[in-house]
Write a protein that holds these residues in place. Structure first.
Motif, PDB file in Angstrom:
ATOM      1  N   THR A 138      -0.802   5.943   8.229  1.00  0.00           N
ATOM      2  CA  THR A 138       0.383   6.792   8.327  1.00  0.00           C
ATOM      3  C   THR A 138       1.368   6.481   7.216  1.00  0.00           C
ATOM      4  O   THR A 138       1.939   7.394   6.599  1.00  0.00           O
ATOM      5  N   ALA A 139       1.589   5.203   6.957  1.00  0.00           N
ATOM      6  CA  ALA A 139       2.493   4.826   5.872  1.00  0.00           C
ATOM      7  C   ALA A 139       2.007   5.379   4.543  1.00  0.00           C
ATOM      8  O   ALA A 139       2.787   5.902   3.734  1.00  0.00           O
ATOM      9  N   GLN A 140       0.700   5.292   4.306  1.00  0.00           N
ATOM     10  CA  GLN A 140       0.136   5.858   3.076  1.00  0.00           C
ATOM     11  C   GLN A 140       0.286   7.381   3.044  1.00  0.00           C
ATOM     12  O   GLN A 140       0.576   7.954   1.989  1.00  0.00           O
ATOM     13  N   ALA A 141       0.084   8.027   4.190  1.00  0.00           N
ATOM     14  CA  ALA A 141       0.185   9.487   4.233  1.00  0.00           C
ATOM     15  C   ALA A 141       1.592   9.958   3.903  1.00  0.00           C
ATOM     16  O   ALA A 141       1.782  10.922   3.159  1.00  0.00           O
ATOM     17  N   VAL A 142       2.598   9.278   4.467  1.00  0.00           N
ATOM     18  CA  VAL A 142       3.985   9.645   4.171  1.00  0.00           C
ATOM     19  C   VAL A 142       4.284   9.432   2.695  1.00  0.00           C
ATOM     20  O   VAL A 142       4.937  10.257   2.042  1.00  0.00           O
ATOM     21  N   ALA A 143       3.789   8.328   2.151  1.00  0.00           N
ATOM     22  CA  ALA A 143       4.011   8.045   0.733  1.00  0.00           C
ATOM     23  C   ALA A 143       3.376   9.124  -0.145  1.00  0.00           C
ATOM     24  O   ALA A 143       3.987   9.590  -1.122  1.00  0.00           O
ATOM     25  N   LYS A 144       2.173   9.545   0.194  1.00  0.00           N
ATOM     26  CA  LYS A 144       1.507  10.568  -0.606  1.00  0.00           C
ATOM     27  C   LYS A 144       2.168  11.933  -0.456  1.00  0.00           C
ATOM     28  O   LYS A 144       2.163  12.740  -1.389  1.00  0.00           O
ATOM     29  N   LEU A 145       2.736  12.199   0.723  1.00  0.00           N
ATOM     30  CA  LEU A 145       3.522  13.424   0.903  1.00  0.00           C
ATOM     31  C   LEU A 145       4.668  13.458  -0.105  1.00  0.00           C
ATOM     32  O   LEU A 145       4.856  14.436  -0.841  1.00  0.00           O
ATOM     33  N   LEU A 146       5.451  12.387  -0.140  1.00  0.00           N
ATOM     34  CA  LEU A 146       6.594  12.327  -1.043  1.00  0.00           C
ATOM     35  C   LEU A 146       6.147  12.380  -2.500  1.00  0.00           C
ATOM     36  O   LEU A 146       6.787  13.023  -3.345  1.00  0.00           O
TER      37      LEU A 146
ATOM     38  N   ALA B 151       0.834  -1.207   0.000  1.00  0.00           N
ATOM     39  CA  ALA B 151       0.000   0.000   0.000  1.00  0.00           C
ATOM     40  C   ALA B 151       0.867   1.254   0.000  1.00  0.00           C
ATOM     41  O   ALA B 151       0.538   2.267  -0.637  1.00  0.00           O
ATOM     42  N   THR B 152       2.001   1.190   0.695  1.00  0.00           N
ATOM     43  CA  THR B 152       2.925   2.325   0.725  1.00  0.00           C
ATOM     44  C   THR B 152       3.569   2.540  -0.635  1.00  0.00           C
ATOM     45  O   THR B 152       3.662   3.675  -1.131  1.00  0.00           O
ATOM     46  N   LEU B 153       4.018   1.468  -1.261  1.00  0.00           N
ATOM     47  CA  LEU B 153       4.619   1.584  -2.595  1.00  0.00           C
ATOM     48  C   LEU B 153       3.631   2.167  -3.598  1.00  0.00           C
ATOM     49  O   LEU B 153       3.975   3.039  -4.411  1.00  0.00           O
ATOM     50  N   LEU B 154       2.399   1.704  -3.541  1.00  0.00           N
ATOM     51  CA  LEU B 154       1.385   2.218  -4.452  1.00  0.00           C
ATOM     52  C   LEU B 154       1.078   3.693  -4.158  1.00  0.00           C
ATOM     53  O   LEU B 154       0.823   4.476  -5.077  1.00  0.00           O
ATOM     54  N   GLY B 155       1.119   4.074  -2.886  1.00  0.00           N
ATOM     55  CA  GLY B 155       0.926   5.480  -2.539  1.00  0.00           C
ATOM     56  C   GLY B 155       2.030   6.376  -3.074  1.00  0.00           C
ATOM     57  O   GLY B 155       1.788   7.525  -3.457  1.00  0.00           O
ATOM     58  N   LEU B 156       3.242   5.845  -3.137  1.00  0.00           N
ATOM     59  CA  LEU B 156       4.377   6.621  -3.639  1.00  0.00           C
ATOM     60  C   LEU B 156       4.232   6.981  -5.113  1.00  0.00           C
ATOM     61  O   LEU B 156       4.817   7.960  -5.576  1.00  0.00           O
ATOM     62  N   VAL B 157       3.491   6.187  -5.864  1.00  0.00           N
ATOM     63  CA  VAL B 157       3.356   6.426  -7.310  1.00  0.00           C
ATOM     64  C   VAL B 157       1.942   6.889  -7.663  1.00  0.00           C
ATOM     65  O   VAL B 157       1.510   6.764  -8.804  1.00  0.00           O
ATOM     66  N   THR B 158       1.229   7.426  -6.676  1.00  0.00           N
ATOM     67  CA  THR B 158      -0.120   7.940  -6.899  1.00  0.00           C
ATOM     68  C   THR B 158      -0.090   9.464  -6.886  1.00  0.00           C
ATOM     69  O   THR B 158       0.368  10.068  -5.914  1.00  0.00           O
ATOM     70  N   VAL B 159      -0.556  10.069  -7.962  1.00  0.00           N
ATOM     71  CA  VAL B 159      -0.620  11.529  -8.055  1.00  0.00           C
ATOM     72  C   VAL B 159      -1.859  12.017  -7.312  1.00  0.00           C
ATOM     73  O   VAL B 159      -2.940  11.422  -7.424  1.00  0.00           O
ATOM     74  N   GLY B 160      -1.734  13.091  -6.547  1.00  0.00           N
ATOM     75  CA  GLY B 160      -2.847  13.617  -5.770  1.00  0.00           C
ATOM     76  C   GLY B 160      -4.020  14.047  -6.636  1.00  0.00           C
ATOM     77  O   GLY B 160      -3.858  14.444  -7.797  1.00  0.00           O
TER      78      GLY B 160
END
Length: 383
Positions: A335-343, A212-221
């Protein structure tokens, strides 16, 4: 669950009124660059990341999930008035948005834990689907209300923010009066905060958090996606507030059916499938379609993505967590998703500023395709 759904419906009217006009207000009204907007958008995720685990831990330790969630709803309501006071100051705007995101960070995990603890395990997907459907009614009405207000009051951003505050206050009242707490005996021993992260020792929970974190890292807001659509379609700026309605309408119709589907065929499978739909939305924005096909195709795929992922992920992880740490575990994942989306927000804003729009979108498409392919391979291997 229905009472929480009504609270989320009302609160989301308030939240989405602000979300719908914020890109217009900051980028086109105050002259923020894409990088500045990305940094501010990333601040949303950063603040929620800081408070989610702490809030989840305290909610479980005190067995006062309603109290912690109510505090979060109240902070977000007050922040809506702060948007009026902030004026055009970037620093003040950042502070007010930080308060709003702190409230969201505090309330989300306890709210989802309340839903999970009041629902049988084999109906988790359906329960979260119903809640997210009600939540999405608010997400649908919020941008529509903002658009109508801006239509009647030229440049009426303060009017939008004040009406948003009124809805948020109503949500707090409904929450306090009608939502029941799910409380066990308060924990008497001193449980360290690191106990929340010790849940990651569970192999299945750790894998879900990791992917879920990896997928969040490559998701555009979402805000970036709507700005991209506005540029590709050359829409009048005021119509940006209407674009979330398309996403919300699809999400509203499909949240419960996708939740039931997840209960039947597998929640993780549906979650990954949702990201395939998101990849389609990015491809359409990147140039795969134009005109009406671009508009309807991108919003349809975007809404289906949310229907297949938002509540489904919480339903997938809930049975893996003990009841007395249900809130903490959900908070760790969020939280892991939130950090990923921040980056992700900062990275995409920087890429847009330095490389230009289309190279940034193409890179986002490629990164998402790689991670989705990896997640699908691991799913097949696990089977």
């Amino acid at each position: 669950m229905l009472a929480l759904g009504m609270v989320s419906l009302i609160t989301d009217i308030s939240a989405e009124m602000v979300t719908a006009v914020l890109p217009l207000y900051l980028v086109l009204g105050l002259g923020f660059s894409p990088l500045q907007f990305g940094l501010l958008d990333g601040l949303y995720s950063a603040v929620t990341a800081i408070v989610r685990v702490l809030g989840g831990h305290l909610a479980d330790r005190w067995q006062r999930r309603k109290l912690v969630a109510g505090l979060g709803y109240g902070m977000s309501a007050v922040a809506k008035l702060g948007l009026i006071a902030a004026g055009g100051s970037a620093a003040a705007m950042g502070l007010v948005l930080a308060v709003d995101r702190t409230g969201k960070g505090l309330r989300t995990a306890p709210r989802d834990a309340l839903i999970s603890l009041s629902t049988p395990e084999d109906q988790q997907g359906r329960a979260f689907g119903i809640h997210r459907a009600m939540d999405t009614v608010g997400a649908f009405l919020g941008p529509l209300t903002a658009f109508l207000l801006l239509g009647f009051v030229a440049g009426g951003y303060d009017t939008v923010f004040f009406v948003s505050f009124c809805f948020a206050t109503l949500g707090v009242l409904v929450f306090g009066l009608f939502v029941r707490d799910q409380r066990g005996p308060a924990t008497t021993e001193r449980i360290p905060l690191r106990a929340s992260f010790n849940l990651l020792r569970g192999k299945r929970f750790r894998k879900i958090v990791g992917w879920a974190t990896l997928l969040g890292l490559v998701t555009v807001g979402d805000s970036f996606l709507y700005l991209l659509l506005q540029k590709r379609l050359e829409l009048e700026p005021a119509y940006i507030a209407m674009l979330p309605l398309g996403t919300a309408g699809v999400y509203l119709l499909l949240a419960m059916p996708f939740g039931k589907l997840a209960d039947r065929i597998g929640r993780w499978q549906v979650f990954i499938g949702g990201h395939v739909l998101l990849l389609l939305a990015y491809a359409l924005v990147a140039g795969l379609a134009d005109g009406i096909v671009l508009l309807f195709g991108a919003l349809l795929a975007h809404g289906m993505f949310y229907a297949a992922t938002d509540g489904v992920l919480m339903a997938a992880v809930a049975p893996l967590l003990p009841e007395d740490q249900r809130t903490s575990g959900m908070a760790v994942l969020q939280t892991a998703q939130a950090v990923a989306k921040l980056l992700s927000a900062v990275a995409f804003g920087a890429a847009w500023t330095w490389w230009g729009l289309y190279p940034a979108v193409l890179v986002a498409c490629g990164a998402l395709a790689i991670v989705v392919a990896g997640a699908m391979f691991r799913l097949r291997e696990a089977r």
